[in-house]
Design a protein around this motif. Structure first.
Motif, short mmCIF file in Angstrom:
data_model
loop_
_atom_site.label_atom_id
_atom_site.label_comp_id
_atom_site.label_asym_id
_atom_site.label_seq_id
_atom_site.Cartn_x
_atom_site.Cartn_y
_atom_site.Cartn_z
N ARG A 146 -66.59 16.84 50.26
CA ARG A 146 -66.03 15.49 50.22
C ARG A 146 -65.22 15.27 48.93
N GLU A 147 -65.76 15.73 47.82
CA GLU A 147 -65.08 15.53 46.54
C GLU A 147 -63.80 16.36 46.47
N VAL A 148 -63.85 17.56 47.02
CA VAL A 148 -62.66 18.41 47.02
C VAL A 148 -61.55 17.77 47.85
N SER A 149 -61.93 17.21 49.00
CA SER A 149 -60.92 16.61 49.88
C SER A 149 -60.28 15.38 49.26
N VAL A 150 -61.01 14.72 48.35
CA VAL A 150 -60.48 13.52 47.69
C VAL A 150 -59.40 13.88 46.69
N VAL A 151 -59.55 15.03 46.01
CA VAL A 151 -58.62 15.38 44.93
C VAL A 151 -57.37 16.09 45.42
N GLY A 152 -57.28 16.35 46.71
CA GLY A 152 -56.12 17.08 47.21
C GLY A 152 -55.68 16.60 48.57
N VAL A 153 -54.78 17.38 49.17
CA VAL A 153 -54.23 17.07 50.49
C VAL A 153 -54.62 18.19 51.44
N LEU A 154 -55.25 17.84 52.56
CA LEU A 154 -55.73 18.83 53.53
C LEU A 154 -54.60 19.22 54.47
N ILE A 155 -54.29 20.52 54.52
CA ILE A 155 -53.25 21.03 55.40
C ILE A 155 -53.73 22.34 56.01
N ASP A 156 -53.88 22.36 57.33
CA ASP A 156 -54.32 23.57 58.04
C ASP A 156 -55.60 24.16 57.45
N PHE A 170 -34.36 12.52 58.09
CA PHE A 170 -34.80 13.77 58.70
C PHE A 170 -35.42 14.64 57.60
N ILE A 171 -36.65 15.09 57.84
CA ILE A 171 -37.45 15.72 56.80
C ILE A 171 -36.78 16.97 56.24
N GLU A 172 -36.20 17.79 57.10
CA GLU A 172 -35.60 19.03 56.61
C GLU A 172 -34.42 18.74 55.67
N LEU A 173 -33.64 17.71 55.97
CA LEU A 173 -32.54 17.34 55.07
C LEU A 173 -33.07 16.79 53.76
N ILE A 183 -44.28 22.14 46.54
CA ILE A 183 -44.24 21.47 47.85
C ILE A 183 -43.14 22.17 48.65
N VAL A 184 -43.54 23.14 49.46
CA VAL A 184 -42.56 24.08 50.01
C VAL A 184 -42.48 24.06 51.53
N THR A 185 -43.31 23.27 52.21
CA THR A 185 -43.27 23.22 53.67
C THR A 185 -43.16 21.78 54.16
N VAL A 186 -42.68 21.64 55.38
CA VAL A 186 -42.57 20.32 56.01
C VAL A 186 -43.95 19.71 56.17
N ASP A 187 -44.93 20.50 56.57
CA ASP A 187 -46.28 19.99 56.76
C ASP A 187 -46.86 19.44 55.46
N TYR A 205 -43.80 5.69 59.28
CA TYR A 205 -43.98 6.44 60.53
C TYR A 205 -43.45 7.85 60.32
N LEU A 206 -44.29 8.83 60.59
CA LEU A 206 -43.91 10.23 60.43
C LEU A 206 -43.88 10.90 61.80
N GLY A 207 -42.66 11.14 62.31
CA GLY A 207 -42.51 11.85 63.56
C GLY A 207 -42.47 13.34 63.33
N GLN A 208 -42.15 14.08 64.36
CA GLN A 208 -42.09 15.53 64.22
C GLN A 208 -41.03 15.94 63.19
#
Length: 358
Positions: A69-79, A109-112, A126-130, A144-147
């Motif tokens: 729980r504490e680890v998840s608070v200090v960062g961002v969960l991705i995959d 558009f996120i990629e742009l 910060i190197v990926t769209v996700d 709102y975050l779409g694809q």
């Protein structure tokens, strides 16, 4: 004793190498919030995290559940991995998007976005769209975050968001230029702008790269009623009507920016689209339309002489496109007793000779 010592030495060495390479393949993790971009798999690497914390004299919770729980608070969960990012970094990323939206932009558009801010994002790992999307979810949950897009509004499709942006920047002008839109809408890919212009009923193509905004189309109720009544009557009598023959009244003068073809499309979209189908230049109530061959034969059946030029003009009037081969072949068939002009006969013979040579 020497033998036993050698065996234990090699066994210890083997275990050391095995453990070293196993953990070496994993990414090293930093506890300090100032070190950004380090990743940790919560389930598999808690033990390594504890070992690292112990060596750094950092006290961690005793239970794994609390530690997770504490680890998840200090960062961002991705995959399944936690990217430890400071609050300052999260806020700085979000502030970049805030500034863009404050300028009136409605969709990014996120990629742009990543392309235009690549140097700063890479500097902070910060190197990926996700990664970017998860950061914004945490820092700006109201977005709102779409694809592929970010908006400040409610859930919206890419196409609708682009159309809204085009209408926003075109206020005060009934005609929009594609090349100018690409320059102004810098966070929308040019191919997406082109697609939305061509597919949306909000715009009518005038000429290459030039479109008319239907929000500025002027048509009186009187002209609408006259067109609707005319089309209904003609379709009832003949089964079809050519859009070129509609009673346009004052519409061309009121919408002088439109070419004849664009004007016809605009009238169809505004007045007739709900109840009629448009096949080229022919309006029908049925989706399958009418057979142009039959229409051309019917046109010639009421004439003693039907020249090639007359049939071509009729074909263009009905379909908007000349079709020499179609016109000549079918009016030359023995569907009536009337005389067929010498010009038609010669042109048909010329087409037949070309076909034989092939």
């Amino acid at each position: 004793l020497v033998l036993v010592f050698v065996v234990f030495f090699y066994l210890f060495f083997f275990l050391f190498v095995l453990v070293f390479f196993f953990f070496k393949q994993k990414t090293a993790y930093e506890i300090s919030a100032c070190l950004v971009g380090s990743e940790m798999c919560i389930r598999d690497r808690l033990m390594r995290l504890r070992n690292y914390a112990e060596s750094a004299n950092v006290e961690l919770p005793v239970s794994d559940e609390e530690l997770e729980r504490e680890v998840s608070v200090v960062g961002v969960l991705i995959d399944g991995k936690i990217y430890a990012l400071s609050d300052e970094i999260l806020e700085e990323v979000a502030s970049i998007t805030d500034i863009i939206f404050e300028q009136g932009v409605g969709v990014i558009f996120i990629e742009l976005f990543m392309e235009k801010n690549s140097e700063w994002l890479e500097e902070h790992y910060i190197v990926t769209v996700d990664m970017l999307k998860e950061i914004l979810k945490k820092a700006r949950p109201q977005y709102y975050l779409g694809q592929n897009i970010i908006t400040v509004a409610e859930k919206i499709s890419e196409h609708d968001a682009i159309v809204k942006e085009i209408l926003r920047v075109s206020k005060g002008s009934s005609v929009v230029i594609f090349s100018e839109l690409v320059e102004v809408l810098e966070y929308i890919p040019s191919e997406k702008i082109a697609w939305s212009l061509s597919m949306s009923p909000e715009f009518v193509w005038i000429s290459e790269g030039k479109y008319f905004c239907m929000k500025d189309f002027i048509i009186s109720e009187e002209d609408e009623n006259a067109i609707s009544m005319y089309v209904d009557r003609e379709c009832g009598l003949n089964g079809y009507v050519s859009i070129t023959n509609l009673p346009y009244g004052n519409i061309p003068e009121e919408n002088y920016e439109l070419s004849d073809s664009a004007l016809q499309t605009a009238v169809y979209n505004k007045v007739l689209k709900k109840n009629y189908y448009l096949h080229g230049k022919i309006l029908t109530k049925e989706s399958n339309g009418v057979d142009i061959d039959i229409l051309l034969k019917a046109y010639c059946s009421g004439k003693d002489i039907c020249t090639a030029s007359e049939v071509m003009e009729r074909a263009i009037e009905l379909t908007g496109n000349p079709n020499k081969q179609l016109s000549l072949i079918h009016i030359s068939e023995p569907t009536r007793q009337a005389e067929i002009s010498y010009a038609v006969f010669c042109l048909k013979k010329k087409n037949n000779n070309k076909t034989k040579k092939k």
